[in-house]
Design a protein around this motif. Sequence first.
Motif, PDB file in Angstrom:
ATOM      1  N   PRO A 117      23.733  11.095  64.675  1.00 53.12           N
ATOM      2  CA  PRO A 117      23.153  10.173  66.017  1.00 53.12           C
ATOM      3  C   PRO A 117      23.370  10.881  66.665  1.00 53.12           C
ATOM      4  CG  PRO A 117      24.622   8.888  64.450  1.00 53.12           C
ATOM      5  CD  PRO A 117      25.467  10.109  64.399  1.00 53.12           C
ATOM      6  N   VAL A 118      21.987  10.243  67.749  1.00 51.59           N
ATOM      7  CA  VAL A 118      21.629  11.016  68.942  1.00 51.59           C
ATOM      8  C   VAL A 118      21.089   9.732  69.946  1.00 51.59           C
ATOM      9  CG1 VAL A 118      19.330  11.731  68.576  1.00 51.59           C
ATOM     10  CG2 VAL A 118      21.030  12.983  70.553  1.00 51.59           C
ATOM     11  N   GLU A 119      21.056   9.627  70.811  1.00 48.30           N
ATOM     12  CA  GLU A 119      20.490   9.148  72.061  1.00 48.30           C
ATOM     13  C   GLU A 119      18.661   9.178  72.585  1.00 48.30           C
ATOM     14  OE1 GLU A 119      22.837   6.994  75.196  1.00 48.30           O
ATOM     15  OE2 GLU A 119      23.689   5.447  73.828  1.00 48.30           O
ATOM     16  N   VAL A 120      17.678   9.182  72.342  1.00 50.87           N
ATOM     17  CA  VAL A 120      16.798   9.793  73.153  1.00 50.87           C
ATOM     18  C   VAL A 120      15.960   8.221  74.018  1.00 50.87           C
ATOM     19  CG1 VAL A 120      14.326  10.120  72.173  1.00 50.87           C
ATOM     20  CG2 VAL A 120      16.071  11.133  70.801  1.00 50.87           C
ATOM     21  N   LYS A 121      16.309   8.318  75.188  1.00 49.51           N
ATOM     22  CA  LYS A 121      15.446   7.520  75.632  1.00 49.51           C
ATOM     23  C   LYS A 121      14.223   7.183  75.616  1.00 49.51           C
ATOM     24  CE  LYS A 121      14.924   6.342  80.800  1.00 49.51           C
ATOM     25  NZ  LYS A 121      14.917   7.823  82.471  1.00 49.51           N
ATOM     26  N   GLY A 122      13.662   6.106  75.324  1.00 50.09           N
ATOM     27  CA  GLY A 122      12.679   4.924  75.369  1.00 50.09           C
ATOM     28  C   GLY A 122      12.701   4.949  74.076  1.00 50.09           C
ATOM     29  N   ALA A 123      13.656   5.691  72.920  1.00 52.10           N
ATOM     30  CA  ALA A 123      13.902   5.348  71.192  1.00 52.10           C
ATOM     31  C   ALA A 123      14.541   3.965  71.440  1.00 52.10           C
ATOM     32  CB  ALA A 123      14.066   7.062  70.520  1.00 52.10           C
ATOM     33  N   GLN A 124      14.608   3.552  69.639  1.00 50.52           N
ATOM     34  CA  GLN A 124      15.217   2.612  69.506  1.00 50.52           C
ATOM     35  C   GLN A 124      16.512   3.583  68.226  1.00 50.52           C
ATOM     36  OE1 GLN A 124      12.010   1.877  69.681  1.00 50.52           O
ATOM     37  NE2 GLN A 124      12.949   1.164  71.097  1.00 50.52           N
ATOM     38  N   GLN A 125      16.017   4.458  67.743  1.00 53.83           N
ATOM     39  CA  GLN A 125      16.974   5.159  66.099  1.00 53.83           C
ATOM     40  C   GLN A 125      16.515   6.255  66.516  1.00 53.83           C
ATOM     41  OE1 GLN A 125      19.504   3.039  64.797  1.00 53.83           O
ATOM     42  NE2 GLN A 125      18.708   0.598  64.975  1.00 53.83           N
ATOM     43  N   ALA A 126      17.190   6.899  66.433  1.00 51.11           N
ATOM     44  CA  ALA A 126      17.184   8.700  66.507  1.00 51.11           C
ATOM     45  C   ALA A 126      18.255   9.892  66.025  1.00 51.11           C
ATOM     46  CB  ALA A 126      16.865   9.582  68.335  1.00 51.11           C
ATOM     47  N   GLN A 127      17.894  10.653  65.128  1.00 46.25           N
ATOM     48  CA  GLN A 127      18.791  11.663  64.476  1.00 46.25           C
ATOM     49  C   GLN A 127      18.541  12.820  64.864  1.00 46.25           C
ATOM     50  OE1 GLN A 127      21.582   9.110  62.397  1.00 46.25           O
ATOM     51  NE2 GLN A 127      22.413  11.473  61.319  1.00 46.25           N
ATOM     52  N   TYR A 128      19.920  13.866  65.358  1.00 47.34           N
ATOM     53  CA  TYR A 128      20.097  15.128  65.723  1.00 47.34           C
ATOM     54  C   TYR A 128      19.898  15.835  64.164  1.00 47.34           C
ATOM     55  CZ  TYR A 128      21.915  19.493  67.139  1.00 47.34           C
ATOM     56  OH  TYR A 128      21.483  20.535  67.081  1.00 47.34           O
ATOM     57  N   PHE A 129      19.788  16.769  64.193  1.00 41.76           N
ATOM     58  CA  PHE A 129      20.489  18.041  62.987  1.00 41.76           C
ATOM     59  C   PHE A 129      19.740  19.428  63.486  1.00 41.76           C
ATOM     60  CE2 PHE A 129      15.368  17.863  62.069  1.00 41.76           C
ATOM     61  CZ  PHE A 129      15.282  18.514  61.868  1.00 41.76           C
ATOM     62  N   LYS A 130      21.048  19.797  62.610  1.00 34.47           N
ATOM     63  CA  LYS A 130      20.904  21.174  63.066  1.00 34.47           C
ATOM     64  C   LYS A 130      20.985  21.920  61.393  1.00 34.47           C
ATOM     65  CE  LYS A 130      24.078  23.545  65.693  1.00 34.47           C
ATOM     66  NZ  LYS A 130      25.011  23.656  66.309  1.00 34.47           N
ATOM     67  N   ILE A 131      19.796  23.318  61.010  1.00 32.37           N
ATOM     68  CA  ILE A 131      20.264  24.047  60.092  1.00 32.37           C
ATOM     69  C   ILE A 131      20.526  25.678  60.568  1.00 32.37           C
ATOM     70  CG2 ILE A 131      19.253  24.684  58.180  1.00 32.37           C
ATOM     71  CD1 ILE A 131      20.423  21.752  57.962  1.00 32.37           C
ATOM     72  N   GLU A 132      21.439  25.884  60.507  1.00 24.72           N
ATOM     73  CA  GLU A 132      21.440  27.704  60.140  1.00 24.72           C
ATOM     74  C   GLU A 132      20.888  28.009  59.039  1.00 24.72           C
ATOM     75  OE1 GLU A 132      24.962  29.155  62.588  1.00 24.72           O
ATOM     76  OE2 GLU A 132      25.488  27.254  63.380  1.00 24.72           O
ATOM     77  N   TYR A 133      20.104  29.332  59.147  1.00 26.80           N
ATOM     78  CA  TYR A 133      19.927  30.031  57.676  1.00 26.80           C
ATOM     79  C   TYR A 133      19.251  31.215  57.783  1.00 26.80           C
ATOM     80  CZ  TYR A 133      14.621  29.306  59.250  1.00 26.80           C
ATOM     81  OH  TYR A 133      13.507  29.469  59.504  1.00 26.80           O
ATOM     82  N   THR A 134      19.541  31.828  56.401  1.00 28.74           N
ATOM     83  CA  THR A 134      18.981  32.872  56.808  1.00 28.74           C
ATOM     84  C   THR A 134      17.631  33.352  55.574  1.00 28.74           C
ATOM     85  OG1 THR A 134      20.075  33.559  54.905  1.00 28.74           O
ATOM     86  CG2 THR A 134      21.278  33.928  56.837  1.00 28.74           C
ATOM     87  N   GLU A 135      16.392  34.763  56.215  1.00 27.16           N
ATOM     88  CA  GLU A 135      15.233  34.280  55.399  1.00 27.16           C
ATOM     89  C   GLU A 135      15.345  36.119  54.698  1.00 27.16           C
ATOM     90  OE1 GLU A 135      10.352  34.209  55.699  1.00 27.16           O
ATOM     91  OE2 GLU A 135      12.071  33.334  57.555  1.00 27.16           O
ATOM     92  N   ASP A 136      15.611  36.364  53.932  1.00 25.64           N
ATOM     93  CA  ASP A 136      15.900  37.667  53.650  1.00 25.64           C
ATOM     94  C   ASP A 136      16.614  38.402  54.833  1.00 25.64           C
ATOM     95  OD1 ASP A 136      13.335  37.927  51.981  1.00 25.64           O
ATOM     96  OD2 ASP A 136      11.795  37.522  53.485  1.00 25.64           O
ATOM     97  N   GLY A 137      18.085  37.437  54.336  1.00 24.47           N
ATOM     98  CA  GLY A 137      18.470  38.355  55.276  1.00 24.47           C
ATOM     99  C   GLY A 137      18.929  37.572  56.868  1.00 24.47           C
ATOM    100  N   ASP A 138      17.578  37.843  57.310  1.00 23.13           N
ATOM    101  CA  ASP A 138      17.987  37.632  58.612  1.00 23.13           C
ATOM    102  C   ASP A 138      18.203  36.145  58.863  1.00 23.13           C
ATOM    103  OD1 ASP A 138      16.625  40.263  59.584  1.00 23.13           O
ATOM    104  OD2 ASP A 138      14.639  39.499  58.822  1.00 23.13           O
ATOM    105  N   PRO A 139      18.883  36.209  60.535  1.00 19.67           N
ATOM    106  CA  PRO A 139      19.423  34.611  61.051  1.00 19.67           C
ATOM    107  C   PRO A 139      18.404  34.028  61.594  1.00 19.67           C
ATOM    108  CG  PRO A 139      20.632  36.053  61.843  1.00 19.67           C
ATOM    109  CD  PRO A 139      19.626  36.897  61.205  1.00 19.67           C
ATOM    110  N   HIS A 140      18.449  32.459  61.489  1.00 21.03           N
ATOM    111  CA  HIS A 140      17.420  32.035  62.007  1.00 21.03           C
ATOM    112  C   HIS A 140      17.745  30.482  62.025  1.00 21.03           C
ATOM    113  CE1 HIS A 140      14.023  34.052  61.130  1.00 21.03           C
ATOM    114  NE2 HIS A 140      14.323  34.137  59.257  1.00 21.03           N
TER     115      HIS A 140
END
Length: 210
Positions: A143-166
């Motif tokens: 969960p994360v606080e965003v000014k002006g929002a009643q609810q908010a959820q943060y996510f972070k995904i590290e992934y590879t595409e054809d072996g390259d990190p993104h």
Amino acid sequence: MRKFIILVLAALLFFPLGVSAEVYELRRNLSVILPELPAPWTVSREASPALVEHLAEHLLEDAERAGRTLSKDDALRGARQRLATNDLLIFNEQSEAHVLISFSPIGRRDADPSADAVAISARYAAEGVSDEGWEKTAEEHRPVEVKGAQQAQYFKIEYTEDGDPHLFMGIVGYARPFWFWVYANDHLKDPADRPVLENILNNIEIRASR
């Protein structure tokens, strides 16, 4: 000197990159406030030709990976259609890092979504990485606080595409009466991009009313 550099880097972690903010009015009852962004970052209501070309290349790669035939014109058309669903686009044309921000109003008689509903929506957004056939290497949700929002959820995904990190990170939330999605994409071409993207996610503000 080394101690001074460490102190400067530590300060950058805890303080926003810019002290100024810009207000972007999207509709009569909806505005987004963003921190000041450094060059060459740009903010627009419409996708730039470079961003359209960037997404079209990914659509062509996805089609080839799936064994489908897709013309360049069809890829460009598909890219424009996808990007047109966003209300605000933030883009670094040099590195192709970008942020897509979109809103969707709920009905006047609909109840506000719960924290669980927002968390589930954020997980659906993050699962899009796997849907594209890319390989996740790390994942975070909170969960994360965003000014002006009643609810908010943060996510972070590290992934590879054809072996390259993104890196794909973002926020899904609800600012009455709008659902909102903030998707940040870092292709790790420029180390200066990640602090900018995190600054946007950490300091975005939403002003909404019925």
